[in-house]
Design a protein around this motif. Structure first.
Motif, PDB file in Angstrom:
ATOM      1  N   ALA A   1       0.821  -1.209   0.000  1.00  0.00           N
ATOM      2  CA  ALA A   1       0.000   0.000   0.000  1.00  0.00           C
ATOM      3  C   ALA A   1       0.853   1.256   0.000  1.00  0.00           C
ATOM      4  O   ALA A   1       0.465   2.276  -0.580  1.00  0.00           O
ATOM      5  CB  ALA A   1      -0.929  -0.005   1.212  1.00  0.00           C
ATOM      6  N   LYS A   2       2.004   1.199   0.641  1.00  0.00           N
ATOM      7  CA  LYS A   2       2.902   2.371   0.634  1.00  0.00           C
ATOM      8  C   LYS A   2       3.392   2.685  -0.768  1.00  0.00           C
ATOM      9  O   LYS A   2       3.723   3.835  -1.070  1.00  0.00           O
ATOM     10  CB  LYS A   2       4.084   2.120   1.566  1.00  0.00           C
ATOM     11  CG  LYS A   2       3.697   2.077   3.038  1.00  0.00           C
ATOM     12  CD  LYS A   2       4.905   1.779   3.911  1.00  0.00           C
ATOM     13  CE  LYS A   2       4.513   1.734   5.376  1.00  0.00           C
ATOM     14  NZ  LYS A   2       5.668   1.390   6.251  1.00  0.00           N
ATOM     15  N   TYR A   3       3.453   1.668  -1.622  1.00  0.00           N
ATOM     16  CA  TYR A   3       3.846   1.874  -3.019  1.00  0.00           C
ATOM     17  C   TYR A   3       2.637   2.199  -3.902  1.00  0.00           C
ATOM     18  O   TYR A   3       2.788   2.331  -5.119  1.00  0.00           O
ATOM     19  CB  TYR A   3       4.549   0.632  -3.558  1.00  0.00           C
ATOM     20  CG  TYR A   3       5.931   0.427  -3.001  1.00  0.00           C
ATOM     21  CD1 TYR A   3       7.043   1.026  -3.593  1.00  0.00           C
ATOM     22  CD2 TYR A   3       6.129  -0.348  -1.868  1.00  0.00           C
ATOM     23  CE1 TYR A   3       8.316   0.843  -3.072  1.00  0.00           C
ATOM     24  CE2 TYR A   3       7.397  -0.540  -1.339  1.00  0.00           C
ATOM     25  CZ  TYR A   3       8.482   0.066  -1.943  1.00  0.00           C
ATOM     26  OH  TYR A   3       9.745  -0.115  -1.420  1.00  0.00           O
ATOM     27  N   GLY A   4       1.444   2.287  -3.303  1.00  0.00           N
ATOM     28  CA  GLY A   4       0.255   2.626  -4.075  1.00  0.00           C
ATOM     29  C   GLY A   4      -0.243   1.505  -4.949  1.00  0.00           C
ATOM     30  O   GLY A   4      -0.963   1.756  -5.920  1.00  0.00           O
ATOM     31  N   ARG A   5       0.083   0.256  -4.603  1.00  0.00           N
ATOM     32  CA  ARG A   5      -0.299  -0.833  -5.476  1.00  0.00           C
ATOM     33  C   ARG A   5      -1.786  -1.161  -5.338  1.00  0.00           C
ATOM     34  O   ARG A   5      -2.346  -1.089  -4.241  1.00  0.00           O
ATOM     35  CB  ARG A   5       0.512  -2.104  -5.181  1.00  0.00           C
ATOM     36  CG  ARG A   5       2.005  -1.922  -5.344  1.00  0.00           C
ATOM     37  CD  ARG A   5       2.380  -1.114  -6.576  1.00  0.00           C
ATOM     38  NE  ARG A   5       1.849  -1.694  -7.815  1.00  0.00           N
ATOM     39  CZ  ARG A   5       1.584  -0.975  -8.914  1.00  0.00           C
ATOM     40  NH1 ARG A   5       1.750   0.345  -8.914  1.00  0.00           N
ATOM     41  NH2 ARG A   5       1.130  -1.587 -10.001  1.00  0.00           N
TER      42      ARG A   5
ATOM     43  N   GLY B   1      -3.804  -3.092  -2.306  1.00  0.00           N
ATOM     44  CA  GLY B   1      -3.040  -3.100  -1.058  1.00  0.00           C
ATOM     45  C   GLY B   1      -3.846  -2.493   0.080  1.00  0.00           C
ATOM     46  O   GLY B   1      -4.056  -3.122   1.128  1.00  0.00           O
ATOM     47  N   ASP B   2      -4.318  -1.265  -0.118  1.00  0.00           N
ATOM     48  CA  ASP B   2      -5.140  -0.610   0.898  1.00  0.00           C
ATOM     49  C   ASP B   2      -6.469  -1.329   1.089  1.00  0.00           C
ATOM     50  O   ASP B   2      -6.950  -1.492   2.211  1.00  0.00           O
ATOM     51  CB  ASP B   2      -5.407   0.843   0.508  1.00  0.00           C
ATOM     52  CG  ASP B   2      -4.260   1.766   0.888  1.00  0.00           C
ATOM     53  OD1 ASP B   2      -3.651   1.544   1.946  1.00  0.00           O
ATOM     54  OD2 ASP B   2      -3.989   2.707   0.123  1.00  0.00           O
ATOM     55  N   GLU B   3      -7.085  -1.735  -0.010  1.00  0.00           N
ATOM     56  CA  GLU B   3      -8.411  -2.330   0.063  1.00  0.00           C
ATOM     57  C   GLU B   3      -8.417  -3.610   0.899  1.00  0.00           C
ATOM     58  O   GLU B   3      -9.284  -3.804   1.753  1.00  0.00           O
ATOM     59  CB  GLU B   3      -8.932  -2.636  -1.345  1.00  0.00           C
ATOM     60  CG  GLU B   3      -9.253  -1.409  -2.175  1.00  0.00           C
ATOM     61  CD  GLU B   3      -8.049  -0.851  -2.932  1.00  0.00           C
ATOM     62  OE1 GLU B   3      -8.261  -0.123  -3.907  1.00  0.00           O
ATOM     63  OE2 GLU B   3      -6.900  -1.149  -2.544  1.00  0.00           O
TER      64      GLU B   3
END
Length: 633
Positions: free
Chosen positions: A236-240, A243-245
């Protein structure tokens, strides 16, 4: 590539970063001469600093520099585009003491030095005066190395602050940690936002992180949610994508610390079935209505606005139901039927057995979050059960599975009179009807002022609906939440009764027992110095026995009291709040053992149950009226 800040391979790390940046800039129009050079050469840095350069800087500063900054300088003596907001990072020529050049210390030090602050906050006092400035050109962003915040490895903490994000300076434990975070920030910005992904941004790092997301999803479905969360946090830190979801779903189910705050979008595979209802339920429970929000705006979400409006309305009204379909959906329906009558332990057993049959709706969906939005089933999923759900293999994956959590509802009935037995903040007063041989839905027909059950509601909502007036003593119609007490038994309980009426009581036990079984009425009131315990029992419409005790004095006994319910044997003849509470507890457990009764504590304290208004339990006093509970045969 290992992105651990403790073991950065600087030549490889900086070379990869430079190549990824250059590739992302390939369509940039009219770049600056410096950026054009960096893009053409595939290098964001400068020539390496040698030992003499670093020694000269340390002599100028009068101190030895932290290890990771020196290692960086030996590969590149400065850096361009460190993240999204520092355009130029200092090398040996430009690094210098900040010396509070912009007079920010006056404001920050006054706030940090407050004696109520924790030590780590107060330790920042003097930062602006003592720190080494590393930003040369930035978007109003300050980058400081703090010589007073040194780790056991000799690393100085980095503090990053920008006035436009209105927050405390961000702390990184080392220069290496800061650079890894800025590489992640670069990726996050280039990857685009949720719903508007930059699918053309593909490189070695994105492929590695996307593979990590895939592994995390599989691990999660196998029940290893903690390792999955670790991988997803990094991705998620890389915006993939996802990841956040996916991590947000683990957080919402209590698998790892965090606060579930991700807003659903129509592009989410479980948007209408799970995510939007859950977001609406969170808003409802926080006191903020979800009606009229952008989810239901056809100009914002034209394809889903109508369905979203229906969902928001149903969630606000408490009528929305989670309906996932398939074998798992059938289990959800069966569990809800149990839970709406208070049998939450059985409901969870049904869900537990069905979790392996749950099916994901897409790559961004790893758990049945819709359960948390269902007004009846949400309370069944206690924190322990949510983690058990996460640890259970599902969605076609296999794994060892967790140890099952135990049942939650207690045996006996004595818990009703314990402090906070009916929930935090309650005074424990209640009146209770237990009926043998009648289903919960039949209680209104036996003792109700109408035969209509209200939809499942929380206890507070039962007693505090909009516009309801407080009844007078002469029209004391109990608001009874109903459910199942044991096989063949139902209950109705009022957790906010009016004060006990004494000889004005009309026990509903005879009417409640009209179907032929037993009916038991208990009224408990723990007011100090005026404690009341009333018990009346009937069968097939006829009173059997009754007992009323007030403040240690027996006011009434009628019929043939069982020996185990004799007032002196129970301890009712000893006055005082604690002895009376203990006697009431013994009486309730004796009744429970005699008839095999239990009550669902979880449903009563946290759940939603059907309810109805009973006929009056008392009658107004008239001149010359000799009032009594019931004729004892």
């Amino acid at each position: 590539m290992d992105m651990d800040a403790d073991t950065v391979d600087w030549p490889r790390f900086l070379t990869r970063w430079s190549a990824e940046w250059a590739d992302a800039q390939r369509d940039e129009v009219d770049p600056s001469p410096e950026d054009e050079t960096s893009r053409r050469e595939g290098w964001l840095g400068y020539a390496p600093a040698d030992g003499a350069d670093i020694a000269a800087l340390e002599e100028r500063l009068g101190c030895e520099l932290p290890p990771s900054y020196c290692e960086f300088l030996r590969v590149s003596n400065g850096w361009r585009h460190a993240g999204g907001f520092v355009r130029e990072l200092a090398g040996t020529e430009d690094a210098h003491w900040h010396e509070d050049a912009h007079h920010l210390g006056d404001t920050f030090d006054a706030a940090w030095d407050d004696e109520d602050n924790p030590p780590e906050v107060r330790a920042q006092v003097g930062l602006w005066a003592r720190a080494l400035q590393l930003h040369v050109d930035s978007d109003a962003t300050y980058l400081l190395l703090d010589p007073a915040d040194v780790g056991p490895d000799g690393e100085w903490a980095v503090r990053e602050w920008a006035g436009w994000h209105a927050a405390e300076p961000r702390r990184y434990p080392s220069f290496a940690a800061y650079m890894v975070a800025m590489h992640q920030e670069f990726h996050h910005l280039e990857s685009g936002s949720r719903g508007q992904r930059n699918l053309g941004f593909v490189n070695e790092t994105t492929r590695e992180q996307d593979a990590a997301v895939g592994r995390a999803r599989t691990l999660s479905l196998r029940g290893d949610y903690e390792e999955a969360a670790r991988l997803l946090t990094a991705a998620a830190k890389y915006g993939r994508p996802y990841g956040d979801e996916l991590r947000d779903q683990i957080v919402r189910l209590g698998g790892v610390p965090g606060f579930g705050r991700l807003q659903p979008l129509p592009c989410d595979s479980a948007y209408l079935s799970d995510l939007l209802p859950l977001a609406a339920a969170v808003l409802r429970d926080s006191g903020r209505g979800a009606e009229g929000r952008l989810f239901a705006d056809p100009e914002v979400f034209p394809d889903t606005a109508r369905a979203a409006a229906d969902i928001l309305r149903e969630v606000a009204a408490g009528t929305w139901r989670y309906t996932p379909g398939g074998a798992f959906g059938e289990a959800v329906d069966a569990a809800r039927e149990k839970a709406r009558w208070g049998d939450t332990d059985t409901a969870w057993g049904i869900l537990r057995a069905a979790i392996p049959r749950w099916e994901s709706l897409g790559p961004d969906h790893i758990a049945p979050l819709g359960l948390l939005a269902d007004p009846v089933l949400a309370m069944v999923l206690t924190p322990e059960r949510r983690r058990e759900l996460l640890a259970t293999p599902r969605g076609g994956e296999q794994g060892p599975g967790p140890a099952p959590t135990g049942d939650l509802d207690p045996v006996g009935l004595s818990w009703l009179v314990r402090p906070e037995g009916l929930g935090s903040g309650r005074r424990s007063a209640f009146r209770l009807v237990l009926v043998e041989g009648a289903a919960p839905a039949e209680l209104p027909d036996l003792i109700g002022s109408s035969t209509v059950l209200a939809p499942p509601l929380r206890a507070w909502d039962v007693h505090h609906p909009p516009g309801r007036r407080q009844p007078s003593q002469g029209e004391d119609k109990a608001l009874l939440s109903v459910g199942r007490a044991a096989p063949g038994w139902s209950f109705g309980i009022d957790v906010e009764p009016l004060p006990f009426v004494g000889d004005g009581l009309i026990s509903p036990a005879p009417a409640a027992s009209a179907r032929g079984g037993h009916a038991i009425v208990v009224w408990y009131e723990p007011r100090p110095g005026a404690e009341v315990f009333h018990l009346s029992v009937a069968r097939a419409g006829d009173p059997l026995y009754a007992l009323t005790v007030r403040a240690g004095a027996v006011e009434e006994t009628a019929g043939a009291l069982p020996a185990e319910l004799a007032p002196h044997a129970l301890g009712f003849t000893t006055p005082g709040e604690q002895p009376q509470r203990a006697a009431a507890a013994r009486a309730l457990d004796a009744v429970a053992e005699r008839h095999g009764l239990t009550l669902p504590r979880l449903a009563l304290t946290q759940g939603r149950l059907h309810s109805f208004e009973s006929v009056p339990w008392s009658r107004p006093p008239d001149p010359g009226d000799f009032r009594w509970t019931a004729a004892i045969g």
